[in-house]
Design a protein around this motif. Structure first.
Motif, PDB file in Angstrom:
ATOM      1  N   PRO A  74      33.604  96.268  49.609  1.00  0.00           N
ATOM      2  CA  PRO A  74      32.707  94.762  49.791  1.00  0.00           C
ATOM      3  C   PRO A  74      33.478  93.784  49.390  1.00  0.00           C
ATOM      4  O   PRO A  74      34.491  93.892  48.397  1.00  0.00           O
ATOM      5  N   ASP A  75      33.792  92.715  49.757  1.00  0.00           N
ATOM      6  CA  ASP A  75      34.245  91.669  48.702  1.00  0.00           C
ATOM      7  C   ASP A  75      32.541  91.610  48.283  1.00  0.00           C
ATOM      8  O   ASP A  75      31.880  90.540  48.550  1.00  0.00           O
ATOM      9  N   LEU A  76      32.550  91.020  46.858  1.00  0.00           N
ATOM     10  CA  LEU A  76      31.877  90.054  45.996  1.00  0.00           C
ATOM     11  C   LEU A  76      31.779  89.025  46.001  1.00  0.00           C
ATOM     12  O   LEU A  76      32.091  88.261  47.324  1.00  0.00           O
ATOM     13  N   ARG A  77      30.580  88.465  45.114  1.00  0.00           N
ATOM     14  CA  ARG A  77      30.201  87.464  45.859  1.00  0.00           C
ATOM     15  C   ARG A  77      31.218  86.338  45.512  1.00  0.00           C
ATOM     16  O   ARG A  77      31.417  86.011  44.158  1.00  0.00           O
ATOM     17  N   GLY A  78      30.668  84.841  46.371  1.00  0.00           N
ATOM     18  CA  GLY A  78      32.101  84.239  46.199  1.00  0.00           C
ATOM     19  C   GLY A  78      33.422  84.688  46.501  1.00  0.00           C
ATOM     20  O   GLY A  78      33.942  83.637  46.577  1.00  0.00           O
ATOM     21  N   TYR A  79      33.641  85.507  46.750  1.00  0.00           N
ATOM     22  CA  TYR A  79      35.390  86.494  47.211  1.00  0.00           C
ATOM     23  C   TYR A  79      35.059  86.285  48.821  1.00  0.00           C
ATOM     24  O   TYR A  79      34.199  86.790  49.401  1.00  0.00           O
ATOM     25  N   GLY A  80      36.418  86.200  49.374  1.00  0.00           N
ATOM     26  CA  GLY A  80      36.519  86.582  50.843  1.00  0.00           C
ATOM     27  C   GLY A  80      35.663  86.025  51.912  1.00  0.00           C
ATOM     28  O   GLY A  80      34.916  84.915  52.173  1.00  0.00           O
ATOM     29  N   ASP A  81      34.948  87.058  52.434  1.00  0.00           N
ATOM     30  CA  ASP A  81      34.051  86.557  53.651  1.00  0.00           C
ATOM     31  C   ASP A  81      32.602  86.474  53.230  1.00  0.00           C
ATOM     32  O   ASP A  81      31.663  86.526  54.116  1.00  0.00           O
ATOM     33  N   SER A  82      32.054  87.213  52.001  1.00  0.00           N
ATOM     34  CA  SER A  82      30.373  87.022  51.133  1.00  0.00           C
ATOM     35  C   SER A  82      30.676  85.926  50.714  1.00  0.00           C
ATOM     36  O   SER A  82      30.904  84.673  50.686  1.00  0.00           O
ATOM     37  N   HIS A 118      38.813  77.496  30.498  1.00  0.00           N
ATOM     38  CA  HIS A 118      38.306  76.085  29.884  1.00  0.00           C
ATOM     39  C   HIS A 118      38.684  74.751  31.194  1.00  0.00           C
ATOM     40  O   HIS A 118      38.117  73.984  31.010  1.00  0.00           O
ATOM     41  N   HIS A 119      39.414  74.887  32.060  1.00  0.00           N
ATOM     42  CA  HIS A 119      39.871  73.856  32.787  1.00  0.00           C
ATOM     43  C   HIS A 119      39.746  74.421  34.498  1.00  0.00           C
ATOM     44  O   HIS A 119      40.787  73.871  34.957  1.00  0.00           O
ATOM     45  N   ALA A 120      38.268  75.029  34.632  1.00  0.00           N
ATOM     46  CA  ALA A 120      38.314  75.801  36.273  1.00  0.00           C
ATOM     47  C   ALA A 120      38.485  73.999  37.209  1.00  0.00           C
ATOM     48  O   ALA A 120      39.191  74.411  38.334  1.00  0.00           O
ATOM     49  N   ASP A 121      37.911  73.694  36.668  1.00  0.00           N
ATOM     50  CA  ASP A 121      37.377  71.690  37.916  1.00  0.00           C
ATOM     51  C   ASP A 121      38.844  71.311  38.016  1.00  0.00           C
ATOM     52  O   ASP A 121      39.569  70.857  38.776  1.00  0.00           O
ATOM     53  N   ALA A 142      39.033  75.909  49.282  1.00  0.00           N
ATOM     54  CA  ALA A 142      38.750  75.451  47.797  1.00  0.00           C
ATOM     55  C   ALA A 142      38.137  76.179  46.860  1.00  0.00           C
ATOM     56  O   ALA A 142      37.573  76.721  45.866  1.00  0.00           O
ATOM     57  N   ALA A 143      36.544  76.066  47.511  1.00  0.00           N
ATOM     58  CA  ALA A 143      35.424  76.760  47.029  1.00  0.00           C
ATOM     59  C   ALA A 143      35.759  78.188  46.385  1.00  0.00           C
ATOM     60  O   ALA A 143      34.997  78.692  45.894  1.00  0.00           O
ATOM     61  N   ARG A 144      36.046  78.789  47.892  1.00  0.00           N
ATOM     62  CA  ARG A 144      36.316  80.525  47.645  1.00  0.00           C
ATOM     63  C   ARG A 144      37.373  79.918  45.792  1.00  0.00           C
ATOM     64  O   ARG A 144      37.075  81.565  44.951  1.00  0.00           O
ATOM     65  N   LEU A 145      38.471  79.270  45.450  1.00  0.00           N
ATOM     66  CA  LEU A 145      39.379  79.646  44.683  1.00  0.00           C
ATOM     67  C   LEU A 145      38.729  79.120  43.218  1.00  0.00           C
ATOM     68  O   LEU A 145      38.436  80.151  42.366  1.00  0.00           O
ATOM     69  N   ARG A 146      38.029  78.019  43.382  1.00  0.00           N
ATOM     70  CA  ARG A 146      36.345  78.217  42.377  1.00  0.00           C
ATOM     71  C   ARG A 146      35.699  79.380  42.122  1.00  0.00           C
ATOM     72  O   ARG A 146      35.594  79.606  40.320  1.00  0.00           O
ATOM     73  N   ALA A 147      35.344  79.509  42.935  1.00  0.00           N
ATOM     74  CA  ALA A 147      34.733  80.998  42.551  1.00  0.00           C
ATOM     75  C   ALA A 147      35.279  82.062  41.492  1.00  0.00           C
ATOM     76  O   ALA A 147      34.311  82.801  41.433  1.00  0.00           O
TER      77      ALA A 147
END
Length: 306
Positions: free
Chosen positions: A63-71, A163-166, A212-217
């Motif tokens: 599986p793709d974990l939640r937030g990753y790939g196509d999940s 510490h500085h993800a955003d 971008a949202a995938r990378l942030r997750a």
């Protein structure tokens, strides 16, 4: 983008109402085998493992974990071990699995360790494809194992992602920059030997991170490690794993910790290994898939004969 010939397309499975995981599966009806990816990967990292392991007699699910790939992204905002485990055990239920062999890599290895301790009745045995181990500082110290030395400068990403993800995601403001950033983990950050991945490999493996949202997750786990993101439940990586475990470690990676053999003996009392894979780094499922597939077949030979 060149797609490997062996790639298995994902299907989306609802693990709870309104929340779906993207799952790559082959070998339905075989011995249940869960393959759990980590960062900077998705389920695509298992592309060279699914078909051979299915042919060996496994019901292989990656599986793709939640937030990753196509999940789907986390519906509750949680990206921690307990949340990942809840998804995976719910996936077991949807697949009709009572128990499974669980193989994990990177973050996926730590999730597998937590899963084995949190739901021991659901995990038959573990395959750990790096030097991830439970966090047992007192037991290691009592055995005379010194604490890990300071990390080299190439680990600066941990500070930024934790510490500085955003701010980091804001800097990586195009799909090309995001994919190039993720591609660095397969290159000059020394997680694997030089030229272990060619341009076609990187195009395929980094494609999901163009979003971008995938990378942030994917940075959420680093925030948990840094203590800047809360968790939904305590992590259960503070005790040895009692299930049988096979441990393979790529020798050629800067991410490798010290005293792995001594730590493994304490962390996995029923371990086979660790076995060192020379000429390979952190990404064993892709760098040495034939060896990984043979090792899993051998380790689970008693299950495959039933």
């Amino acid at each position: 983008m060149v797609v490997p010939a062996e790639v298995v397309a994902p299907v989306r499975i609802e693990v709870r109402e309104g929340h779906r995981l993207a799952v790559r599966r082959r070998g339905e009806g075989g011995v249940p085998l869960l393959l759990v990816h980590g960062f900077p990967c998705t389920s695509r990292i298992w592309s060279h493992n699914l078909l051979p392991l299915a042919a060996a007699g496994f019901d292989v699910v990656a599986p793709d974990l939640r937030g990753y790939g196509d999940s789907d992204f986390a519906p509750d905002g949680w990206y921690d071990f307990a949340a990942f485990d809840a998804d995976l055990t719910a996936l077991f239920d949807r697949l009709g699995w009572q128990t499974a062999v669980v193989a994990g890599h990177d973050l996926g290895a730590m999730i597998a360790i937590d899963l084995a301790n949190r739901y021991p009745e659901r995990v038959d045995r573990l395959v750990i494809l790096d030097d991830s181990m439970p966090d047992l500082p007192e037991a290691y110290a009592a055995a005379g194992i010194p604490p890990s030395p300071p990390k080299p400068a190439v680990f600066d990403y941990q500070r930024r992602q934790g510490h500085h993800a955003d701010e980091l995601v804001a800097e990586l403001n195009t799909p090309e920059r995001r994919r190039r950033y993720v591609g660095e983990f397969y290159g000059h950050r020394l997680w694997c030997p030089p030229d272990a991945f060619d341009e076609a490999d990187l195009a395929f493996l980094t494609e999901p991170y163009g979003d971008a949202a995938r990378l942030r997750a994917s940075f959420a786990d680093y925030e948990v490690m840094a203590g800047t993101r809360p968790v939904s439940a305590p992590e259960l990586i503070d005790r040895p794993v009692r299930q049988r475990a096979l441990v393979l470690i790529g020798a050629d990676q800067v991410t490798r910790g010290e005293h792995a053999e001594q730590r493994c003996a304490i962390a996995f009392p029923e371990a086979v290994g660790p076995f060192w894979v020379n000429g390979a780094g952190h990404f064993l499922p892709w760098e040495r898939p034939e060896l990984v597939n043979r090792s899993i077949r051998s380790f689970c030979g008693d299950l495959l004969r039933h």
